[in-house]
Each structure stands twice: as structure tokens, then as C-alpha cells.
Design an enzyme around this catalytic site. Structure first.
Site, PDB file in Angstrom:
ATOM      1  N   GLY A  98     -27.228   6.669   5.214  1.00 47.93           N
ATOM      2  CA  GLY A  98     -26.030   5.839   4.988  1.00 47.93           C
ATOM      3  C   GLY A  98     -24.699   6.085   6.129  1.00 47.93           C
ATOM      4  O   GLY A  98     -24.929   7.248   6.269  1.00 47.93           O
ATOM      5  N   GLN A 116     -16.123   6.429   8.154  1.00 46.01           N
ATOM      6  CA  GLN A 116     -16.572   7.598   8.811  1.00 46.01           C
ATOM      7  C   GLN A 116     -16.607   7.568  10.534  1.00 46.01           C
ATOM      8  O   GLN A 116     -16.676   8.464  11.133  1.00 46.01           O
ATOM      9  CB  GLN A 116     -17.855   7.899   8.437  1.00 46.01           C
ATOM     10  CG  GLN A 116     -18.023   8.493   7.137  1.00 46.01           C
ATOM     11  CD  GLN A 116     -19.374   8.493   6.705  1.00 46.01           C
ATOM     12  OE1 GLN A 116     -20.531   7.596   6.356  1.00 46.01           O
ATOM     13  NE2 GLN A 116     -19.928   9.873   6.807  1.00 46.01           N
ATOM     14  N   CYS A 176     -23.283  15.075   3.463  1.00 41.81           N
ATOM     15  CA  CYS A 176     -22.399  13.909   4.191  1.00 41.81           C
ATOM     16  C   CYS A 176     -22.238  14.358   5.799  1.00 41.81           C
ATOM     17  O   CYS A 176     -22.555  15.358   6.019  1.00 41.81           O
ATOM     18  CB  CYS A 176     -20.890  13.783   3.541  1.00 41.81           C
ATOM     19  SG  CYS A 176     -20.042  12.529   4.282  1.00 41.81           S
ATOM     20  N   LEU A 177     -22.740  13.168   6.498  1.00 41.02           N
ATOM     21  CA  LEU A 177     -22.648  13.595   7.787  1.00 41.02           C
ATOM     22  C   LEU A 177     -21.219  13.921   8.224  1.00 41.02           C
ATOM     23  O   LEU A 177     -21.177  14.444   9.317  1.00 41.02           O
ATOM     24  CB  LEU A 177     -22.977  12.142   8.440  1.00 41.02           C
ATOM     25  CG  LEU A 177     -24.292  11.743   8.415  1.00 41.02           C
ATOM     26  CD1 LEU A 177     -24.489  10.323   8.994  1.00 41.02           C
ATOM     27  CD2 LEU A 177     -25.281  12.414   8.958  1.00 41.02           C
ATOM     28  N   HIS A 223     -21.974   7.174  -2.947  1.00 42.33           N
ATOM     29  CA  HIS A 223     -21.356   7.673  -2.027  1.00 42.33           C
ATOM     30  C   HIS A 223     -20.740   7.059  -0.843  1.00 42.33           C
ATOM     31  O   HIS A 223     -19.672   7.425  -0.462  1.00 42.33           O
ATOM     32  CB  HIS A 223     -22.393   8.765  -1.201  1.00 42.33           C
ATOM     33  CG  HIS A 223     -22.201   9.605  -0.158  1.00 42.33           C
ATOM     34  ND1 HIS A 223     -21.948  10.956  -0.379  1.00 42.33           N
ATOM     35  CD2 HIS A 223     -21.904   9.418   1.054  1.00 42.33           C
ATOM     36  CE1 HIS A 223     -21.930  11.572   0.724  1.00 42.33           C
ATOM     37  NE2 HIS A 223     -21.627  10.550   1.665  1.00 42.33           N
ATOM     38  N   GLU A 224     -21.205   6.031  -0.522  1.00 41.48           N
ATOM     39  CA  GLU A 224     -20.652   5.149   0.594  1.00 41.48           C
ATOM     40  C   GLU A 224     -19.647   4.546   0.144  1.00 41.48           C
ATOM     41  O   GLU A 224     -18.414   4.267   0.815  1.00 41.48           O
ATOM     42  CB  GLU A 224     -21.835   4.270   1.409  1.00 41.48           C
ATOM     43  CG  GLU A 224     -23.131   4.833   1.704  1.00 41.48           C
ATOM     44  CD  GLU A 224     -22.796   5.995   2.699  1.00 41.48           C
ATOM     45  OE1 GLU A 224     -21.862   6.094   3.308  1.00 41.48           O
ATOM     46  OE2 GLU A 224     -23.672   6.897   2.962  1.00 41.48           O
ATOM     47  N   HIS A 247     -16.501   6.506   0.157  1.00 40.73           N
ATOM     48  CA  HIS A 247     -15.993   6.639   1.543  1.00 40.73           C
ATOM     49  C   HIS A 247     -14.866   5.341   1.697  1.00 40.73           C
ATOM     50  O   HIS A 247     -13.615   5.654   2.416  1.00 40.73           O
ATOM     51  CB  HIS A 247     -17.046   6.388   2.495  1.00 40.73           C
ATOM     52  CG  HIS A 247     -17.798   7.860   3.080  1.00 40.73           C
ATOM     53  ND1 HIS A 247     -17.002   9.073   3.256  1.00 40.73           N
ATOM     54  CD2 HIS A 247     -19.092   8.204   3.037  1.00 40.73           C
ATOM     55  CE1 HIS A 247     -17.610   9.967   3.515  1.00 40.73           C
ATOM     56  NE2 HIS A 247     -19.114   9.543   3.151  1.00 40.73           N
TER      57      HIS A 247
HETATM   58  O1  GNR Z   1     -27.326  11.135   5.324  1.00 40.42           O
HETATM   59  C1  GNR Z   1     -26.862  11.406   3.993  1.00 40.42           C
HETATM   60  N1  GNR Z   1     -27.676  11.931   2.988  1.00 40.42           N
HETATM   61  C2  GNR Z   1     -27.286  12.047   1.693  1.00 40.42           C
HETATM   62  C3  GNR Z   1     -27.928  12.737   0.966  1.00 40.42           C
HETATM   63  C4  GNR Z   1     -27.858  12.673  -0.369  1.00 40.42           C
HETATM   64  C5  GNR Z   1     -26.643  12.119  -0.690  1.00 40.42           C
HETATM   65  C6  GNR Z   1     -25.892  11.343   0.168  1.00 40.42           C
HETATM   66  C7  GNR Z   1     -26.258  11.296   1.257  1.00 40.42           C
HETATM   67  S1  GNR Z   1     -25.378  10.197   2.352  1.00 40.42           S
HETATM   68  C8  GNR Z   1     -25.540  11.047   3.903  1.00 40.42           C
HETATM   69  C9  GNR Z   1     -24.757  10.013   4.917  1.00 40.42           C
HETATM   70  C10 GNR Z   1     -23.553   9.882   4.752  1.00 40.42           C
HETATM   71  O2  GNR Z   1     -22.676  10.835   4.894  1.00 40.42           O
HETATM   72  N2  GNR Z   1     -23.031   8.864   4.301  1.00 40.42           N
HETATM   73  O3  GNR Z   1     -21.749   8.689   4.136  1.00 40.42           O
HETATM   74 NI    NI Z   2     -20.878  10.451   3.547  1.00 41.43          NI
END
Ligand code: GNR
Ligand code: NI
Length: 170
Positions: free
Chosen positions: A46, A51, A92-93, A134-135, A138
Site C-alpha cells: 500500500g 508518503q 512501512c515504506l 495503516h494507510e 498516514h
Molecule cells: O508494504 C507494506 N507492508 C505492510 C506490511 C504489514 C502491515 C502494513 C504494511 S503497509 C506497507 C506499505 C506502507 O508503508 N504503506 O503506507
Molecule cells: Ni506506511
């Protein structure tokens, strides 16, 4: 190389609040396409516009094994959440190489506009439910490390700052 650069924690811009999208026009469709390219290039499940330093309510998600099922969520809203909670390991990236446990709703029902500007609704579970929550965090300026203890967060911050200094020296 994708056109967009992913902000790294602890960049203060990761804490900005995203504004709703007024109209899904060509500019937004271009942003969505650039975000998908960036997410796939980074092997993420995601990506939120926050980001990539765009503070508008746009998310892309693909939790499929084959990485061929892009979901576009514009102005997303969670309209129902399960009482049941689940703990899973998150990454998270924007916080590369850090993984830790976070508790989320096991299932969420999401309403959002798609790339075509049309509203749609779906129920997410498993990794997709984690990714949606999670997104959406953000978009309100929240990074998953904020669910961890102050001690862990401070350690992560120090590690990230050291890593970016080391990279600058390369
Ligand atoms: O790539 C992603 N993997 C992930 C793994 C477990 C829980 C959440 C994520 S989201 C993350 C990509 C990201 O940072 N999205 O904001
Ligand atoms: Ni993230």
C-alpha cells in the site's frame, strides 16, 4: 525509476493532515498512477499520498499475491469495523527495515471513490484490513511506530537518522 520519492520517518511532513479530494480529475488520476508505480517498485502492499508529500486523501493498495489487483481509495471512510481485534507484524515504506506488532480491527468496511470517481464499498480482512487501517492512519499524519512504546520509537528514530546520515556519506 518511479517519479515519486517516499518520505522517511522521522520527516515532519509525514505528520501533515491530508485534505479531501474535491474532484477526481486528470491531476488526481496521474497521482494515482504515479503512486501505483511507486508502490510496485518499492514492493509495498500500500501507499498513502502523504508518503509522497502530497497531502490529499488518496491511497493505493494491492495485497494480492500476483500483484495484479490495484485498489484505489480516494476520500476513504471506514463505515464499519469488527469488534474483534488482531495483532500482526507491520512494516512501512517510510520506516524501512523496521517491523513490529500492531493491534487493528480484524475486519473493516470501507467506502471510497475509485480512480473513475465513482463511490464503491468493500469489506477487507486479513492483510488488506491491516493495510487499509495503516494507510488511513498516514492520511491523518500517523505512522505505525506511534503505536509502539516511547522507548522503541526513540530507538527507531535514532536508527533512521543514523541510516540517512550514512546514506548521505555514500
Ligand atoms: O508494504 C507494506 N507492508 C505492510 C506490511 C504489514 C502491515 C502494513 C504494511 S503497509 C506497507 C506499505 C506502507 O508503508 N504503506 O503506507
Ligand atoms: Ni506506511
Amino acid at each position: 525509476m518511479p517519479k515519486l520519492t517516499i518520505l522517511r520517518y522521522p520527516d515532519p511532513r509525514l505528520h501533515k493532515i491530508a485534505a479531501p479530494v474535491a474532484t477526481v480529475d486528470e491531476r488526481i488520476r496521474r497521482l494515482v498512477d504515479d503512486m501505483l508505480e511507486t508502490m510496485y517498485a518499492a514492493d509495498g502492499v500500500g501507499l498513502a499520498a502523504t508518503q509522497v508529500d502530497v497531502h490529499e486523501r488518496v491511497i493505493v493498495i494491492d495485497t494480492s499475491e500476483a500483484r495484479d489487483d490495484p485498489r484505489v481509495l480516494i476520500n476513504p471512510e471506514i463505515v464499519a469495523r469488527s469488534e474483534e481485534m488482531r495483532v500482526s507484524d507491520e512494516g512501512c515504506l517510510s520506516v524501512p527495515a523496521i517491523y513490529d506488532k500492531v493491534e487493528r480491527h480484524a475486519r473493516v468496511t470501507v467506502r471510497a471513490l475509485g480512480r473513475d470517481g465513482q463511490p464503491h464499498e468493500f469489506e477487507a480482512e486479513g492483510l488488506q484490513a491491516v493495510a487499509v487501517q495503516h494507510e488511513m492512519d498516514h492520511l491523518i499524519g500517523k505512522v505505525f511506530v506511534e503505536y509502539l512504546s516511547q522507548l522503541k520509537r526513540d530507538r527507531i528514530k535514532t536508527k533512521m537518522l543514523k541510516k540517512s546520515r550514512d546514506e548521505d556519506a555514500d
